[in-house]
Write a protein that holds these residues in place. Structure first.
Motif, PDB file in Angstrom:
ATOM      1  N   GLY A  27       0.810  -1.197   0.000  1.00 42.87           N
ATOM      2  CA  GLY A  27       0.000   0.000   0.000  1.00 42.87           C
ATOM      3  C   GLY A  27       0.854   1.262   0.000  1.00 42.87           C
ATOM      4  N   THR A  28       0.589   2.148  -0.924  1.00 41.53           N
ATOM      5  CA  THR A  28       1.325   3.413  -0.990  1.00 41.53           C
ATOM      6  C   THR A  28       0.354   4.583  -1.093  1.00 41.53           C
ATOM      7  OG1 THR A  28       1.511   3.182  -3.400  1.00 41.53           O
ATOM      8  CG2 THR A  28       3.344   2.358  -2.073  1.00 41.53           C
ATOM      9  N   GLY A  29      -0.870   4.365  -0.683  1.00 42.14           N
ATOM     10  CA  GLY A  29      -1.875   5.409  -0.789  1.00 42.14           C
ATOM     11  C   GLY A  29      -1.763   6.414   0.334  1.00 42.14           C
ATOM     12  N   THR A  30      -2.711   7.323   0.356  1.00 46.72           N
ATOM     13  CA  THR A  30      -2.687   8.395   1.353  1.00 46.72           C
ATOM     14  C   THR A  30      -3.931   8.416   2.230  1.00 46.72           C
ATOM     15  OG1 THR A  30      -3.679   9.934  -0.246  1.00 46.72           O
ATOM     16  CG2 THR A  30      -1.271   9.850  -0.138  1.00 46.72           C
ATOM     17  N   TRP A  31      -4.839   7.455   2.046  1.00 47.17           N
ATOM     18  CA  TRP A  31      -6.065   7.460   2.847  1.00 47.17           C
ATOM     19  C   TRP A  31      -5.727   7.333   4.325  1.00 47.17           C
ATOM     20  CZ3 TRP A  31      -9.627   3.052   4.479  1.00 47.17           C
ATOM     21  CH2 TRP A  31     -10.846   3.552   4.959  1.00 47.17           C
ATOM     22  N   ASP A  32      -6.407   8.141   5.159  1.00 50.54           N
ATOM     23  CA  ASP A  32      -6.121   8.146   6.587  1.00 50.54           C
ATOM     24  C   ASP A  32      -7.017   7.198   7.379  1.00 50.54           C
ATOM     25  OD1 ASP A  32      -8.565   9.430   6.493  1.00 50.54           O
ATOM     26  OD2 ASP A  32      -7.807  11.373   7.155  1.00 50.54           O
ATOM     27  N   GLY A  33      -7.896   6.485   6.705  1.00 47.28           N
ATOM     28  CA  GLY A  33      -8.762   5.522   7.379  1.00 47.28           C
ATOM     29  C   GLY A  33     -10.058   6.104   7.891  1.00 47.28           C
ATOM     30  N   THR A  34     -10.267   7.415   7.764  1.00 45.27           N
ATOM     31  CA  THR A  34     -11.491   8.042   8.266  1.00 45.27           C
ATOM     32  C   THR A  34     -12.156   8.976   7.257  1.00 45.27           C
ATOM     33  OG1 THR A  34     -10.216   9.844   9.263  1.00 45.27           O
ATOM     34  CG2 THR A  34     -10.693   7.942  10.656  1.00 45.27           C
ATOM     35  N   THR A  35     -11.392   9.633   6.416  1.00 44.94           N
ATOM     36  CA  THR A  35     -11.957  10.630   5.502  1.00 44.94           C
ATOM     37  C   THR A  35     -12.864   9.979   4.466  1.00 44.94           C
ATOM     38  OG1 THR A  35     -10.019  12.033   5.760  1.00 44.94           O
ATOM     39  CG2 THR A  35     -11.423  12.450   3.851  1.00 44.94           C
ATOM     40  N   GLN A  36     -14.040  10.608   4.267  1.00 43.89           N
ATOM     41  CA  GLN A  36     -14.998  10.131   3.285  1.00 43.89           C
ATOM     42  C   GLN A  36     -15.389  11.279   2.356  1.00 43.89           C
ATOM     43  OE1 GLN A  36     -18.342   8.145   5.228  1.00 43.89           O
ATOM     44  NE2 GLN A  36     -17.031   7.706   6.998  1.00 43.89           N
ATOM     45  N   THR A  37     -15.486  10.977   1.071  1.00 40.70           N
ATOM     46  CA  THR A  37     -15.859  11.972   0.076  1.00 40.70           C
ATOM     47  C   THR A  37     -16.956  11.411  -0.817  1.00 40.70           C
ATOM     48  OG1 THR A  37     -13.600  12.830   0.032  1.00 40.70           O
ATOM     49  CG2 THR A  37     -15.031  13.453  -1.794  1.00 40.70           C
ATOM     50  N   ALA A  38     -18.011  12.169  -1.003  1.00 39.51           N
ATOM     51  CA  ALA A  38     -19.130  11.705  -1.836  1.00 39.51           C
ATOM     52  C   ALA A  38     -18.726  11.683  -3.309  1.00 39.51           C
ATOM     53  CB  ALA A  38     -20.337  12.605  -1.638  1.00 39.51           C
ATOM     54  N   PRO A  39     -18.903  10.543  -3.990  1.00 39.25           N
ATOM     55  CA  PRO A  39     -18.578  10.483  -5.424  1.00 39.25           C
ATOM     56  C   PRO A  39     -19.717  11.022  -6.278  1.00 39.25           C
ATOM     57  CG  PRO A  39     -19.253   8.326  -4.633  1.00 39.25           C
ATOM     58  CD  PRO A  39     -19.274   9.244  -3.442  1.00 39.25           C
ATOM     59  N   GLN A  40     -19.413  11.329  -7.524  1.00 40.13           N
ATOM     60  CA  GLN A  40     -20.441  11.745  -8.459  1.00 40.13           C
ATOM     61  C   GLN A  40     -21.224  10.529  -8.949  1.00 40.13           C
ATOM     62  OE1 GLN A  40     -18.472  13.969 -11.576  1.00 40.13           O
ATOM     63  NE2 GLN A  40     -18.609  15.886 -10.423  1.00 40.13           N
ATOM     64  N   MET A  41     -22.450  10.793  -9.366  1.00 40.92           N
ATOM     65  CA  MET A  41     -23.291   9.730  -9.892  1.00 40.92           C
ATOM     66  C   MET A  41     -23.512   9.941 -11.386  1.00 40.92           C
ATOM     67  SD  MET A  41     -27.166   8.634  -8.719  1.00 40.92           S
ATOM     68  CE  MET A  41     -26.683   8.101  -7.078  1.00 40.92           C
ATOM     69  N   VAL A  42     -23.361   8.870 -12.160  1.00 39.39           N
ATOM     70  CA  VAL A  42     -23.613   8.891 -13.594  1.00 39.39           C
ATOM     71  C   VAL A  42     -24.588   7.770 -13.925  1.00 39.39           C
ATOM     72  CG1 VAL A  42     -22.606   8.651 -15.894  1.00 39.39           C
ATOM     73  CG2 VAL A  42     -21.329   9.841 -14.091  1.00 39.39           C
ATOM     74  N   ASN A  43     -25.725   8.145 -14.469  1.00 35.76           N
ATOM     75  CA  ASN A  43     -26.770   7.164 -14.810  1.00 35.76           C
ATOM     76  C   ASN A  43     -27.137   6.273 -13.626  1.00 35.76           C
ATOM     77  OD1 ASN A  43     -26.876   8.082 -17.513  1.00 35.76           O
ATOM     78  ND2 ASN A  43     -25.161   6.747 -18.073  1.00 35.76           N
ATOM     79  N   GLY A  44     -27.220   6.885 -12.471  1.00 32.76           N
ATOM     80  CA  GLY A  44     -27.648   6.163 -11.273  1.00 32.76           C
ATOM     81  C   GLY A  44     -26.569   5.329 -10.611  1.00 32.76           C
ATOM     82  N   VAL A  45     -25.312   5.441 -11.077  1.00 32.26           N
ATOM     83  CA  VAL A  45     -24.214   4.645 -10.527  1.00 32.26           C
ATOM     84  C   VAL A  45     -23.121   5.573 -10.009  1.00 32.26           C
ATOM     85  CG1 VAL A  45     -22.465   2.905 -11.019  1.00 32.26           C
ATOM     86  CG2 VAL A  45     -24.703   2.755 -12.121  1.00 32.26           C
ATOM     87  N   TYR A  46     -22.693   5.369  -8.767  1.00 37.87           N
ATOM     88  CA  TYR A  46     -21.631   6.193  -8.192  1.00 37.87           C
ATOM     89  C   TYR A  46     -20.291   5.829  -8.826  1.00 37.87           C
ATOM     90  CZ  TYR A  46     -24.819   7.900  -4.609  1.00 37.87           C
ATOM     91  OH  TYR A  46     -25.861   8.508  -3.955  1.00 37.87           O
ATOM     92  N   GLN A  47     -19.541   6.852  -9.261  1.00 39.19           N
ATOM     93  CA  GLN A  47     -18.243   6.681  -9.905  1.00 39.19           C
ATOM     94  C   GLN A  47     -17.147   6.859  -8.840  1.00 39.19           C
ATOM     95  OE1 GLN A  47     -18.479   6.054 -13.563  1.00 39.19           O
ATOM     96  NE2 GLN A  47     -20.509   5.765 -12.660  1.00 39.19           N
ATOM     97  N   ILE A  48     -16.382   5.794  -8.610  1.00 40.04           N
ATOM     98  CA  ILE A  48     -15.454   5.754  -7.476  1.00 40.04           C
ATOM     99  C   ILE A  48     -14.016   5.639  -7.972  1.00 40.04           C
ATOM    100  CG2 ILE A  48     -14.854   4.508  -5.374  1.00 40.04           C
ATOM    101  CD1 ILE A  48     -17.777   3.428  -5.398  1.00 40.04           C
ATOM    102  N   ASP A  49     -13.194   6.638  -7.651  1.00 38.90           N
ATOM    103  CA  ASP A  49     -11.797   6.607  -8.090  1.00 38.90           C
ATOM    104  C   ASP A  49     -10.801   6.905  -6.981  1.00 38.90           C
ATOM    105  OD1 ASP A  49     -12.325   9.280  -7.756  1.00 38.90           O
ATOM    106  OD2 ASP A  49     -11.706   9.902  -9.773  1.00 38.90           O
ATOM    107  N   THR A  50     -11.266   7.026  -5.737  1.00 39.81           N
ATOM    108  CA  THR A  50     -10.363   7.245  -4.605  1.00 39.81           C
ATOM    109  C   THR A  50     -10.820   6.412  -3.418  1.00 39.81           C
ATOM    110  OG1 THR A  50     -11.614   9.089  -3.614  1.00 39.81           O
ATOM    111  CG2 THR A  50      -9.971   9.641  -5.332  1.00 39.81           C
ATOM    112  N   ALA A  51      -9.908   6.199  -2.474  1.00 36.85           N
ATOM    113  CA  ALA A  51     -10.247   5.472  -1.258  1.00 36.85           C
ATOM    114  C   ALA A  51     -11.300   6.215  -0.443  1.00 36.85           C
ATOM    115  CB  ALA A  51      -8.987   5.248  -0.426  1.00 36.85           C
ATOM    116  N   GLU A  52     -11.212   7.537  -0.443  1.00 39.14           N
ATOM    117  CA  GLU A  52     -12.182   8.337   0.308  1.00 39.14           C
ATOM    118  C   GLU A  52     -13.597   8.152  -0.233  1.00 39.14           C
ATOM    119  OE1 GLU A  52      -8.153  10.017   0.819  1.00 39.14           O
ATOM    120  OE2 GLU A  52      -9.324   9.375  -0.917  1.00 39.14           O
TER     121      GLU A  52
END
Length: 337
Positions: A27-52
């Motif tokens: 693992g070489t990521g930067t997620w701190d284990g607590t931060t959460q970020t709402a992803p964008q939704m496209v055609n009813g599906v959340y698009q997820i590209d980060t650990a947050e």
């Protein structure tokens, strides 16, 4: 005969080539284990590209009103070896409904995955442990998961027999798991009192049917595990399986392969499934070494018909095994008390 066996194994491996290739990485990521970020939704599906964003999505699937949301990975994600316990999709309690949406890895990898129970495992309820703790009528597909899961008995004061620790899914009911690679090592720690009596599986610990009783009559949905691969070393307690530990009536496991070492220090182990009841296992291969103190099987240790006399899903199910092949070393000794 040898040519036929080789041709079958080769054909199966070619068919499994559509599964994403897993490469174990630190693992070489930067997620701190607590931060959460709402992803964008496209055609009813959340698009997820980060650990947050993945953490936000996972927490949403634990809420009754949003357990049916769907998500799609749009990039590889590194969870930075932060403890995933508490973020299990669908929660861990296997009553009612768990995660029931579609989670599509879209060929991407979640690496830096780390899961370790933070407290003593409860003995008064069933607990699902994994990226997805509990899934009903849901789908997970096109995903590689890379990391480790630890079942820790350090704080246990009595025997724990109700936990299901799966590399990807703890408990799946009436669900589809397809094109999934597990590269998660599952280990047992600090069990000096031999309190660990649960089950572990590479792709899922347990799979069975789901009976939807919301209508006038029950609607039964079976579980299917298709084109999945385990590369992790899986060690459990009572029963351990390379693909799945325990499968129930109406479950189908097909086109799967296990490369990992599967060990049960206390009881039984199976290369594809440990304990199969009323289950179909077909076109699957085990190449890993399988070891169980009480018994072990290359494809399945225990394989039998299933009978259900309940009103929701009554009937009899044959155990069907066909077009399967074992190339791993099997070591099944006598049970130690």
């Amino acid at each position: 005969m040898k040519k036929k066996i080789f041709s079958f194994v080769l054909a199966l491996m070619v068919s499994l080539s559509v599964i994403p290739v897993s490469v174990r990485a630190e693992g070489t990521g930067t997620w701190d284990g607590t931060t959460q970020t709402a992803p964008q939704m496209v055609n009813g599906v959340y698009q997820i590209d980060t650990a947050e964003k993945l953490a936000w999505f996972a927490k949403k699937t634990q809420m009754p009103s949003t357990r049916g949301i769907s998500g799609k990975l749009t990039a590889d994600i590194d969870l930075n070896n932060q403890n995933w316990a508490g973020y299990e999709m669908g929660k861990t309690i296997t009553t009612g409904e768990g995660y029931k949406g579609t989670f599509d890895g879209d060929g991407h990898t979640i690496s830096g995955y780390y899961y370790k129970n933070k407290a003593a495992l409860r003995t008064d309820r069933t607990t699902g442990m994994g990226l997805i703790g509990y899934m009903t009528k849901g789908t997970v597909k096109n995903l590689t998961l890379d990391g480790q899961l630890i079942v820790d008995m350090a704080q246990q004061t009595k025997k724990a027999s109700n936990y299901y620790a799966g590399g990807v899914v703890g408990v799946a009911k009436g669900s589809m798991i397809e094109n999934v690679v597990n590269d998660v090592d599952i280990t047992l720690e600090n069990d000096t009192n031999t309190f660990a009596a649960g089950v572990t599986g590479g792709i899922a610990a347990r799979a069975t049917y789901y009976s939807d009783t919301t209508g006038t009559s029950p609607v039964v949905m079976d579980s299917v595990i298709n084109k999945c691969e385990n590369r992790g070393s899986i060690s459990g307690s009572v029963s351990t399986g390379g693909i799945c530990s325990n499968t129930g009536c109406g479950v189908t496991v097909k086109n799967c392969i296990n490369f990992g070492t599967v060990t049960s220090p206390y009881y039984n182990a199976g290369g594809i499934v440990c304990n199969a009841t009323g289950t179909t296992i077909e076109s699957s291969v085990n190449t890993g070494n399988i070891s169980g103190v009480a018994g072990a099987g290359g494809i399945s240790h225990s394989f039998e018909y299933g009978q259900n006399t309940g009103t929701e899903n009554p009937g009899d199910w044959q155990g069907i095994m066909r077009n399967c092949y074992n190339a791993g070393e099997i070591n099944g000794g006598e049970k130690r008390n």
